[in-house]
Scaffold this active site. Structure first.
Site, PDB file in Angstrom:
ATOM      1  N   LYS A   1      23.574 -30.535 -23.426  1.00 27.46           N
ATOM      2  CA  LYS A   1      24.518 -30.172 -24.621  1.00 27.46           C
ATOM      3  C   LYS A   1      24.243 -31.158 -25.817  1.00 27.46           C
ATOM      4  O   LYS A   1      24.295 -30.771 -26.918  1.00 27.46           O
ATOM      5  CB  LYS A   1      25.756 -30.494 -24.157  1.00 27.46           C
ATOM      6  CG  LYS A   1      26.656 -29.291 -23.322  1.00 27.46           C
ATOM      7  CD  LYS A   1      28.040 -29.519 -23.201  1.00 27.46           C
ATOM      8  CE  LYS A   1      28.536 -28.372 -22.435  1.00 27.46           C
ATOM      9  NZ  LYS A   1      29.931 -28.719 -22.247  1.00 27.46           N
TER      10      LYS A   1
ATOM     11  N   ASP B   1      33.791 -26.223 -27.129  1.00 31.69           N
ATOM     12  CA  ASP B   1      34.512 -26.686 -25.986  1.00 31.69           C
ATOM     13  C   ASP B   1      35.674 -27.665 -26.551  1.00 31.69           C
ATOM     14  O   ASP B   1      36.842 -27.655 -25.969  1.00 31.69           O
ATOM     15  CB  ASP B   1      33.559 -28.152 -25.483  1.00 31.69           C
ATOM     16  CG  ASP B   1      32.867 -27.624 -24.202  1.00 31.69           C
ATOM     17  OD1 ASP B   1      33.082 -26.461 -23.729  1.00 31.69           O
ATOM     18  OD2 ASP B   1      31.764 -28.114 -24.005  1.00 31.69           O
TER      19      ASP B   1
HETATM   20  P1  NDP Z   1      29.220 -36.722 -18.375  1.00 31.50           P
HETATM   21  O1  NDP Z   1      28.161 -36.813 -17.070  1.00 31.50           O
HETATM   22  O2  NDP Z   1      28.616 -36.645 -19.604  1.00 31.50           O
HETATM   23  O3  NDP Z   1      30.223 -37.782 -17.963  1.00 31.50           O
HETATM   24  C1  NDP Z   1      30.966 -38.120 -16.819  1.00 31.50           C
HETATM   25  C2  NDP Z   1      31.878 -39.241 -17.071  1.00 31.50           C
HETATM   26  O4  NDP Z   1      32.753 -39.301 -15.904  1.00 31.50           O
HETATM   27  C3  NDP Z   1      31.513 -40.657 -17.514  1.00 31.50           C
HETATM   28  O5  NDP Z   1      32.409 -41.244 -18.369  1.00 31.50           O
HETATM   29  C4  NDP Z   1      31.484 -41.242 -16.105  1.00 31.50           C
HETATM   30  O6  NDP Z   1      31.676 -42.743 -16.081  1.00 31.50           O
HETATM   31  C5  NDP Z   1      32.782 -40.848 -15.581  1.00 31.50           C
HETATM   32  N1  NDP Z   1      32.570 -40.960 -14.035  1.00 31.50           N
HETATM   33  C6  NDP Z   1      32.140 -40.154 -13.114  1.00 31.50           C
HETATM   34  N2  NDP Z   1      32.300 -40.463 -12.005  1.00 31.50           N
HETATM   35  C7  NDP Z   1      33.542 -41.279 -11.975  1.00 31.50           C
HETATM   36  C8  NDP Z   1      34.042 -42.104 -11.083  1.00 31.50           C
HETATM   37  N3  NDP Z   1      34.245 -41.920  -9.825  1.00 31.50           N
HETATM   38  N4  NDP Z   1      35.197 -42.826 -11.489  1.00 31.50           N
HETATM   39  C9  NDP Z   1      35.383 -43.210 -12.716  1.00 31.50           C
HETATM   40  N5  NDP Z   1      34.519 -42.432 -13.997  1.00 31.50           N
HETATM   41  C10 NDP Z   1      33.710 -41.503 -13.253  1.00 31.50           C
HETATM   42  O7  NDP Z   1      30.038 -35.333 -17.855  1.00 31.50           O
HETATM   43  P2  NDP Z   1      30.802 -34.377 -18.912  1.00 31.50           P
HETATM   44  O8  NDP Z   1      31.367 -35.277 -19.737  1.00 31.50           O
HETATM   45  O9  NDP Z   1      29.695 -33.327 -19.380  1.00 31.50           O
HETATM   46  O10 NDP Z   1      31.880 -33.556 -17.926  1.00 31.50           O
HETATM   47  C11 NDP Z   1      32.728 -34.407 -17.336  1.00 31.50           C
HETATM   48  C12 NDP Z   1      33.654 -33.265 -16.452  1.00 31.50           C
HETATM   49  O11 NDP Z   1      34.424 -32.294 -17.463  1.00 31.50           O
HETATM   50  C13 NDP Z   1      33.183 -32.518 -15.572  1.00 31.50           C
HETATM   51  O12 NDP Z   1      34.086 -32.377 -14.332  1.00 31.50           O
HETATM   52  C14 NDP Z   1      33.007 -30.932 -15.974  1.00 31.50           C
HETATM   53  O13 NDP Z   1      32.885 -30.216 -14.958  1.00 31.50           O
HETATM   54  C15 NDP Z   1      34.241 -30.792 -16.753  1.00 31.50           C
HETATM   55  N6  NDP Z   1      33.969 -30.261 -18.091  1.00 31.50           N
HETATM   56  C16 NDP Z   1      34.777 -29.019 -17.904  1.00 31.50           C
HETATM   57  C17 NDP Z   1      34.683 -28.101 -18.904  1.00 31.50           C
HETATM   58  C18 NDP Z   1      35.699 -26.828 -18.962  1.00 31.50           C
HETATM   59  O14 NDP Z   1      35.327 -25.841 -19.871  1.00 31.50           O
HETATM   60  N7  NDP Z   1      36.656 -26.875 -18.072  1.00 31.50           N
HETATM   61  C19 NDP Z   1      33.701 -28.316 -20.081  1.00 31.50           C
HETATM   62  C20 NDP Z   1      32.891 -29.471 -20.211  1.00 31.50           C
HETATM   63  C21 NDP Z   1      33.141 -30.311 -19.086  1.00 31.50           C
HETATM   64  P3  NDP Z   1      30.113 -43.639 -16.508  1.00 31.50           P
HETATM   65  O15 NDP Z   1      29.956 -43.569 -18.089  1.00 31.50           O
HETATM   66  O16 NDP Z   1      30.382 -44.986 -16.432  1.00 31.50           O
HETATM   67  O17 NDP Z   1      29.186 -43.097 -15.790  1.00 31.50           O
END
Ligand code: NDP
Length: 253
Positions: free
Chosen positions: A63, A99
């Protein structure tokens, strides 16, 4: 050579439900097109793949990378630096982000003044933009610091109350809560809505409901369908009506 078809590019891509949604709408609206999953394993192959289609959606992990290869970006893409929809107009690529719309549509009639965004990844930036546009006060909390996104790390969240708690992390996918249980319990007790962008992984929503039986819960399935609906409008010029939206939701549950 560009064809008249559409698709979703990502890696991995096998799990994507987007083809089910778009192909259902083509069938119902008698549009002769096909929407497929496109596995791209390397960023350098992105442009070549996009140019094969009339329009594509972009999912993880491209993205952000995709904005470097398009000819034009919509205003919101310029601001959040992430796109999930590309239109190919005879080789001229324009990027959009649906989104933002998809996230807000399911909660647009709620009375929300304060929001907590948990997580600071790509999805969080779309959520932030949508809330900001709707004049909602926002706090963003993440487990680690980010250079390019205003988020807090060590805040004592128990001192605050939020109308809505939005889990934009991928923690639920690993069956984990995104915050310390004790903190989340306090926040849930004072909130009206718990929203998880993930779907089919209910740990966060179930936890909030356990500690506040009156809290409304919203998972990410509606967002998935609404982001697809706006992308469909960019692709085909038609925004699917309520029956088509609801039909798509039933297909992917
Ligand atoms: P990214 O990988 O860009 O970001 C992930 C985020 O989650 C980061 O802030 C990361 O923290 C945090 N994180 C991961 N694991 C943990 C944990 N165990 N505890 C606390 N924080 C955690 O992913 P996206 O932003 O692209 O996607 C995030 C979620 O949104 C996913 O579940 C995805 O499936 C969902 N999504 C759903 C959509 C829909 O249409 N329903 C559309 C887009 C996304 P850190 O920065 O510290 O690593």
């Amino acid at each position: 050579m560009q064809n008249n078809n559409f698709g979703v590019i990502g890696n991995p891509i096998a799990h994507s439900k987007s083809p089910i949604i778009h192909n259902f709408w083509y069938e119902k609206l008698n549009i002769k097109a096909n929407y497929e999953k496109i596995l791209v394993t390397n960023t350098k192959d992105l442009k070549e793949n996009i140019l094969n289609y009339k329009g594509v959606n972009i999912t993880l992990p491209y993205k952000e990378d995709v904005i470097n290869i398009v000819n034009e970006q919509s205003q919101e893409v310029k601001i959040i630096k992430a796109a999930n929809t590309i239109i190919n107009d005879n080789g001229f690529l324009k990027a959009y982000n649906t989104d933002i719309f998809g996230f807000f549509e399911p909660i647009k009639n709620e009375n929300i003044k304060n929001a907590l965004i948990i997580g600071a990844g790509g999805a969080a930036r779309a959520v932030y933009y949508a809330l900001k546009e709707n004049n909602i006060n926002i706090k963003v909390i993440n487990r680690s610091k980010k250079e390019d996104f205003l988020c807090e790390v060590d805040t004592n969240l128990k001192e605050f109350e939020f109308d809505i708690l939005i889990n934009t992390t991928s923690a639920s996918l690993n069956n984990l809560l995104p915050l310390n249980e004790d903190v989340l319990k306090t926040l849930a007790k004072n909130a009206k809505i718990a929203y998880d962008l993930a779907y089919n992984h209910d740990i966060f929503l179930d936890f909030c409901k356990t500690h506040n039986k009156n809290i409304k819960t919203q998972d990410g399935l509606d967002m998935l369908v609404y982001q697809a609906a706006l992308a469909f409008k960019y692709f085909c010029g038609i925004y699917p009506n309520e029956d088509l939206i609801n039909g798509a939701k039933k297909l992917i549950i």
